[in-house]
Write an enzyme that holds these catalytic residues in place. Structure first.
Site, short mmCIF file in Angstrom:
data_model
loop_
_atom_site.label_atom_id
_atom_site.label_comp_id
_atom_site.label_asym_id
_atom_site.label_seq_id
_atom_site.Cartn_x
_atom_site.Cartn_y
_atom_site.Cartn_z
N LYS A 127 -3.42 1.35 6.37
CA LYS A 127 -3.90 2.31 7.36
C LYS A 127 -5.16 3.05 6.88
CE LYS A 127 0.29 4.05 7.16
NZ LYS A 127 0.96 2.97 6.42
N THR A 128 -5.05 3.62 5.69
CA THR A 128 -6.18 4.38 5.16
C THR A 128 -7.32 3.43 4.78
OG1 THR A 128 -4.76 6.18 4.44
CG2 THR A 128 -6.90 6.00 3.34
N THR A 129 -6.96 2.26 4.24
CA THR A 129 -7.99 1.26 3.91
C THR A 129 -8.79 0.89 5.15
OG1 THR A 129 -6.29 0.33 2.46
CG2 THR A 129 -8.31 -0.92 2.69
N LYS A 175 1.20 -1.32 4.45
CA LYS A 175 -0.02 -0.90 3.76
C LYS A 175 -1.25 -1.25 4.58
CE LYS A 175 -2.75 -2.19 -0.30
NZ LYS A 175 -3.36 -0.88 -0.56
N TRP A 193 3.85 16.72 -2.28
CA TRP A 193 5.16 16.54 -1.67
C TRP A 193 6.16 17.52 -2.25
CZ3 TRP A 193 5.68 14.04 2.60
CH2 TRP A 193 4.79 13.01 2.90
N ASN A 205 4.63 1.42 8.87
CA ASN A 205 5.04 1.58 7.47
C ASN A 205 4.31 0.68 6.49
OD1 ASN A 205 6.87 3.50 8.29
ND2 ASN A 205 8.57 2.05 8.43
N PHE A 220 -1.80 20.88 -2.22
CA PHE A 220 -0.67 20.40 -1.42
C PHE A 220 -0.08 19.16 -2.06
CE2 PHE A 220 1.24 17.63 1.65
CZ PHE A 220 1.90 18.46 2.54
N GLU A 252 -3.99 10.76 7.43
CA GLU A 252 -2.63 11.27 7.22
C GLU A 252 -2.31 12.49 8.10
OE1 GLU A 252 -1.31 9.06 5.44
OE2 GLU A 252 -2.88 8.35 4.08
N ARG A 277 -18.54 0.87 7.92
CA ARG A 277 -19.25 0.24 9.04
C ARG A 277 -20.20 1.22 9.71
NH1 ARG A 277 -15.11 -3.40 12.62
NH2 ARG A 277 -15.23 -5.06 11.09
#
Ligand code: ATP
Ligand code: MG
Length: 199
Positions: A43-45, A41, A96, A39, A94, A131, A53
């Site tokens: 993950k995407t970063t 912050k 929510w 949960n 798309f 995601e 890289r």
């Protein structure tokens, strides 16, 4: 050398032996499956950091964005000019709040075709499925389809999956699983998501 220095030197020697042993034991070379979940912050970063890289060494990279596609994304803006990067975005708006299962499923399946193509291409060194976890959770994609595509990918290809609540079969398959733990998030104190920081 005093006692403290001696103890430190001994501890460092022990640590070095331990690390050297581990390095010597890691002899396998192949692509990996990484899952960034939890949960907190980041993950995407972390996924975009890894994309940077790989691009830095001239490798080809494919990124598929399964929710945030219509949203702004600073990394995408910056990196999209790199001819080695391909980005596929879940189109057809798309969000929510579409509440339209059929349309969302169709949008998901359409971009999954792009993901499958990347996952079958040995020229693609890294594939990010950003995601993706929600697509499984909402039932827009089934786990068997995803597993099959990942299992049959070229052996040198690395895949990163991001999103909360990763399916347990995905984490079971993964070589590396990182769970981002939320200690605190500014959003909960009423601070808005910040451009260039949160997206
Ligand atoms: P980031 O994109 O910043 O690396 P993430 O991929 O780990 O975050 P997501 O769950 O995809 O997190 O959330 C997307 C958006 O929500 C981002 O703008 C992110 O900064 C923000 N966010 C991440 N974690 C939290 C949280 N625990 N509470 C509120 N907002 C969050
Ligand atoms: Mg994310």
């Amino acid at each position: 050398m005093n006692d403290r220095d001696t103890r430190h030197q001994q501890a460092m020697q022990k640590l070095k032996a331990h690390v050297d042993g581990k390095v010597a034991a890691a002899t396998e070379q192949r692509g990996l499956l990484l899952v960034f979940t939890g949960n907190g912050k980041g993950k995407t970063t972390a996924a975009w950091g890894t994309v940077t890289r790989a691009l830095g060494y001239g490798y080809r990279v494919g990124v598929v964005q399964f929710i945030k596609g219509m949203w702004e994304c600073g990394e995408r803006e910056r990196l999209v000019e790199d001819p080695n990067l391909e980005v596929a975005i879940m189109a057809t708006g798309f969000t929510w709040d579409t509440q339209n299962r059929e349309a969302d499923t169709a949008a998901c399946r359409k971009v999954w075709v792009e993901a499958e193509r990347m996952l079958a291409d040995p020229e693609v060194y890294l594939v990010v499925l950003d995601e993706l976890t929600y697509m499984l959770k909402f039932g827009y994609l089934d786990i068997e389809t995803v597993k099959r595509a990942i299992e049959n990918r070229p052996p040198e290809q690395t895949v990163i999956i991001t999103g909360r609540n990763a399916h347990r079969e995905l984490t079971a398959m993964a070589d590396t699983v990182t769970e981002m733990q939320e200690v605190r998030h500014a959003f909960n104190a009423g601070v808005q998501a910040r451009r260039g920081i949160d997206y």
